[in-house]
Structures are given as C-alpha cells and as structure tokens.
Design a protein around this motif. Structure first.
Motif, PDB file in Angstrom:
ATOM      1  N   ILE A   1       0.816  -1.216   0.000  1.00 21.19           N
ATOM      2  CA  ILE A   1       0.000   0.000   0.000  1.00 21.19           C
ATOM      3  C   ILE A   1       0.850   1.268   0.000  1.00 21.19           C
ATOM      4  N   GLY A   2       2.143   1.156   0.313  1.00 18.26           N
ATOM      5  CA  GLY A   2       3.008   2.331   0.326  1.00 18.26           C
ATOM      6  C   GLY A   2       2.844   3.161   1.590  1.00 18.26           C
ATOM      7  N   ILE A   3       3.678   4.192   1.709  1.00 22.20           N
ATOM      8  CA  ILE A   3       3.717   5.008   2.920  1.00 22.20           C
ATOM      9  C   ILE A   3       3.747   6.483   2.525  1.00 22.20           C
ATOM     10  N   GLU A   4       2.969   7.298   3.214  1.00 23.48           N
ATOM     11  CA  GLU A   4       3.013   8.741   3.002  1.00 23.48           C
ATOM     12  C   GLU A   4       4.370   9.293   3.437  1.00 23.48           C
TER      13      GLU A   4
ATOM     14  N   SER B   1       6.862  -0.226  -1.176  1.00 19.07           N
ATOM     15  CA  SER B   1       7.935   0.341  -0.347  1.00 19.07           C
ATOM     16  C   SER B   1       9.193  -0.494  -0.502  1.00 19.07           C
TER      17      SER B   1
ATOM     18  N   ASP C   1      -0.990   1.838   8.969  1.00 17.04           N
ATOM     19  CA  ASP C   1      -2.410   1.498   8.864  1.00 17.04           C
ATOM     20  C   ASP C   1      -2.754   0.674  10.097  1.00 17.04           C
TER      21      ASP C   1
ATOM     22  N   SER D   1       9.357   5.096  -0.540  1.00 18.93           N
ATOM     23  CA  SER D   1       7.991   4.602  -0.725  1.00 18.93           C
ATOM     24  C   SER D   1       7.123   5.675  -1.368  1.00 18.93           C
ATOM     25  N   GLU D   2       6.103   5.210  -2.079  1.00 19.24           N
ATOM     26  CA  GLU D   2       5.074   6.068  -2.643  1.00 19.24           C
ATOM     27  C   GLU D   2       3.730   5.420  -2.345  1.00 19.24           C
ATOM     28  N   PRO D   3       2.738   6.198  -1.890  1.00 21.04           N
ATOM     29  CA  PRO D   3       1.420   5.601  -1.620  1.00 21.04           C
ATOM     30  C   PRO D   3       0.878   4.879  -2.849  1.00 21.04           C
ATOM     31  N   GLY D   4       0.488   3.618  -2.636  1.00 18.90           N
ATOM     32  CA  GLY D   4      -0.049   2.814  -3.718  1.00 18.90           C
ATOM     33  C   GLY D   4       0.988   2.194  -4.627  1.00 18.90           C
TER      34      GLY D   4
END
Length: 459
Positions: A382-385, A438, A400, A432-435
C-alpha cells in the motif's frame, strides 16, 4: 531619508570645492610670492622655484605626519590644516570615531553573548578552523574540566581524547551527535555535537544526558520486568482457554455455545504473547552491547530461513523472489540479523495485498568508491506517506492501524530493526510512494563485509 542624504552630499561637495580653492590660493601665493622676492634680487625664476619648493616641503611634512599616524593612530595626532589636507584629516578622524563606536558596540554584543552563554546549563566551546579552542563558557569548564585561560588556544582533540570523539571529528558528519563518558567522572554521560558556522569555525555543544539515560534505563527495566511478570498469568490463562476451547469443539459439550468467544480469546492471548515477546526482545536489544566483529554469519542460510517464515505467514497469498549473494557473509550477531530480516519480510507481507510481490536482495553496493553490504526488502504494498516515513521506527507507530492489528502486528517490528541495525553500525533507509509499494534498505558498514576465502578478523 533621501533628502537628508542628498543634503549631506551637497555639503561635502561644497566643502571640497572650498578646500581646492584654498590649495589653489596656496599655489598662487607660493609662485607669486617667490617671483616677487626673486624679482627684487633680479632672479624671478629662482624665486618661483624656491616658492614651489617650500610648498612641496609643506605637503611632504603633512604626508609624513599622516604616515606616522597610520602606524600608530592611538598615540600620534594629526595636525590641524586647511584645504584638501584638512578634509582628508577630518575624514580620517570621522572614520576613526565610527570604528571606535562599532568596536564598543561589538564589545557590548560580545559581552552580552558571553553573559548569556555563561548562564546556559550546556557547555559551549568555539573551535577555530584548525581545531583550536577560541572560547568556552563556564558550563564547559564544569563538564569537561577545561581551565581558563590555560586551555584557550589548545587543540580540542588534545583535551577530549576519547576515540569516539576522534572518529566523530574525522568523519565530519556533524548532522549527528556523539555520546561519551565524562572525562571527570565515568559515571556521567555527555552528549557532544559540533555545529559549523562562519568561515570554517565550529561551535561544540556539550550536554549532560546522564539523567536522561537513567530515566531511559528505568523505562527499559520497567517494560522488561512488567513484560516478564505478565508471562506467568498469560500462560495460566492460555492453558485454561486451550482446555476449554478443546472441550467447546465437541457438539455435545456444555461449552459448545462458547466455541466462537473462546476462539477469539485464544487469538487475543496469542497476540498478547507476541506483543510481550517483542517488548522483551526490544528491551534486550536496548541493553545489549554492539554486535561483535569476529563472528561470521552465513547470511544465505539466515535469509532463506527468514523467507520461509514469511511464506508461512503469507499462506501462499504473495509471490516471493530472492537474489542472495551466497559468497557474501557478515560479521555480526545472528539473532539480531535474523530479527532484522524476519521483521522486514513480515511487514512486507502484512502491508501487501493478496497477489502482491515481495523481493529480498542481499548484495554489495558502492558509494564513494567503497563497497558495503546491502540488505533490501521491496514490496508492492500500500506504500507510505512521506510524512510518516521518519516515524516508522517509533514504538507502536503504525501506518495502517486497522490492517496491522488485523494481521497480528505489534507496532514494534521496525523499532526492533532500528536497534538491531545500530548494534551493527548500520542504517535503515526507506523509499515509498502511496499505492506504489515500499523498499527498506539496510546499509551495513564496509568493515563488516566478509567473503569466503578471506582471512577472518579477530576482535
């Protein structure tokens, strides 16, 4: 303001015109007076030359006095004079007055700075570009045992001889700090940080962190003791629930209606046991010494075991891919390296949807001409902000919360990874990038690298 500046400019221009008129009158007087005296003696040209010579002598005398004044302006005074020389002398005096005012102002600012830094509880030391002490406050004397004025001008490395500080200065990475035992009392711990400023100068800040370490040690001991004490009642509860859950599984049992609640209780007890295990592991990591450099770890075997555990956790829901350099071994502590690999892979499983891919790499990388070992775990999760990345290694921080709890996460995995890496002088970097998934990269120092066939180091 502009009108005032314009008025000053006009006044200066007017004064300069008058000064040059005075010089012109001097020249005419010297030439005319010399011609007249020479005419009386039937030698007008000789008289003009004598007048010009007297005028040049006058200017040379003033030039000599100006040269003397420039060498010692505090003892020699300039003569009063009219004309251009008067304007020059007046300008020099005005410049001297302004310089004295600036000096007094700077002295006042410096006195205020020294008074304010002297009141600081932290030590402050000004270090020159060549590493010599230029100034230090009262707190630095108490923390490091510096003496004033004997230690002014001494090299900072000669007064703080701890090897950790020597390495810190040589590496020149002043974005971090270093902790050392106090040279006055080994029971106390000091935190030192060099802050570059100005033209190559540095400010050394020294802080006593002994109380902070004591409180941190108390916290670790409390967590470890509380976790250890909780294990006994949890073991008793787990035993009874296991027995009751087995009984509830029979349709004719009186506990048959409690089968679902007992199953939920059994799952929550397992989660609590996992949490206590992670707390004890983290407390042990925080109190352990750095990993040894004489124990060679077979990373291929260790990482393949970690992948198999992650596949068990995944239950076939993810695709795993490994690229492991079997010749690349590492000096370190096996249990901690195993914790690093398992926690990174477990996180990848928990935060990747079914059908996602997880890749593990164990290889060397290059930076600045040197080769170092790199462990990398990449997922398609899911990635990370971006704002959450700096907090990933905090205890109980979850990207999450719902997903982590649903999959059995405790929120301590990356905190364990961080401390285990610190024991190996290694660093964790996250991209990482959301979606988009990571990538967690563990950068080990080059001196922990070992290849098969090399002579092993001792110590």
């Amino acid at each position: 303001m502009n009108a005032e500046v314009e008025d000053n400019r006009r006044t200066l221009a007017s004064d300069m015109r008058r000064a040059w008129l005075v010089e012109l009158r001097r020249l005419l007087f010297a030439v005319g007076g010399g011609w007249l005296v020479g005419f009386l003696f039937s030698a007008p040209h000789l008289g003009m030359a004598a007048g010009l010579l007297l005028l040049v002598s006058f200017h040379l005398r003033l030039l000599y006095l100006l040269a003397r004044w420039s060498l010692n302006p505090h003892r020699v005074e300039l003569p009063e004079s009219g004309g251009v020389w008067g304007e020059i002398f007046e300008g020099l005096y005005a410049t001297q007055r302004r310089a004295r005012q600036r000096k007094r102002k700077l002295a006042s600012i410096l006195a205020e700075f020294q008074a304010s830094t002297a009141a600081l509880p932290d030590g402050a030391i000004v270090v020159t570009p060549r590493g010599h002490i230029a100034w230090f406050n009262t707190a630095a004397q108490g923390l490091l045992g510096l003496r004033s004025p004997q230690d002014i001008g001494a090299r900072i490395n000669n007064l703080i001889r701890h090897p950790g500080f020597q390495r810190y200065v040589e590496q020149a990475d002043f974005s971090k700090d270093v902790q050392l035992p106090s040279p006055l009392n080994a029971q106390y711990t000091l935190n030192l940080r060099l802050i570059p400023y100005g033209n190559g100068q540095r400010l050394l800040i020294v802080r006593d962190v002994s109380e902070h370490q004591r409180l941190d040690r108390m916290r670790r001991d409390f967590v470890a003791n509380a976790s250890h004490e909780l294990r006994t009642p949890l073991t008793v509860l787990s035993g009874y629930i296991e027995m009751m859950h087995g009984e509830a599984g029979r349709p004719d049992s009186a506990l048959a209606a409690w089968s679902a609640p007992l199953g939920e209780m059994r799952g929550q007890l397992g989660r609590m046991e996992h949490l206590i295990g992670d707390l004890l592991k983290l407390a042990r990591l925080e109190s352990d010494t750095p990993a040894p450099r004489n124990e060679v770890i077979d990373m291929e075997k260790l990482l393949l075991d970690a992948v198999r555990q992650a596949q068990t956790l995944s239950r076939g829901a993810h695709h795993f891919d490994s690229a492991i350099d079997e010749t690349l071994l590492l000096y370190g502590r096996e249990s901690e390296l195993q914790s690093i690999a398992i926690n990174l892979l477990s996180n990848a499983v928990r935060y990747s949807p079914d059908g996602g891919s997880i890749r593990l790499e164990w290889r060397t990388a290059r930076e600045g001409g040197s080769e170092y070992p790199l462990l990398r775990v990449e997922d398609s999760g899911i990635g990370i902000e971006a704002e959450s990345i700096p907090r990933l290694t905090e205890r109980f921080f979850r990207v999450d919360v719902g997903r982590s709890r649903a999959t059995g996460g405790t929120g301590l995995g990356l905190a364990i990874v961080k401390h285990a890496l610190e024991h190996h002088e290694a660093e964790l970097s996250v991209t990482s990038e959301p979606g988009e998934g990571s990538a967690f990269s563990c950068h080990f120092p080059s001196y922990r690298l070992y290849r098969e066939g090399e002579q092993r180091r001792v110590g």
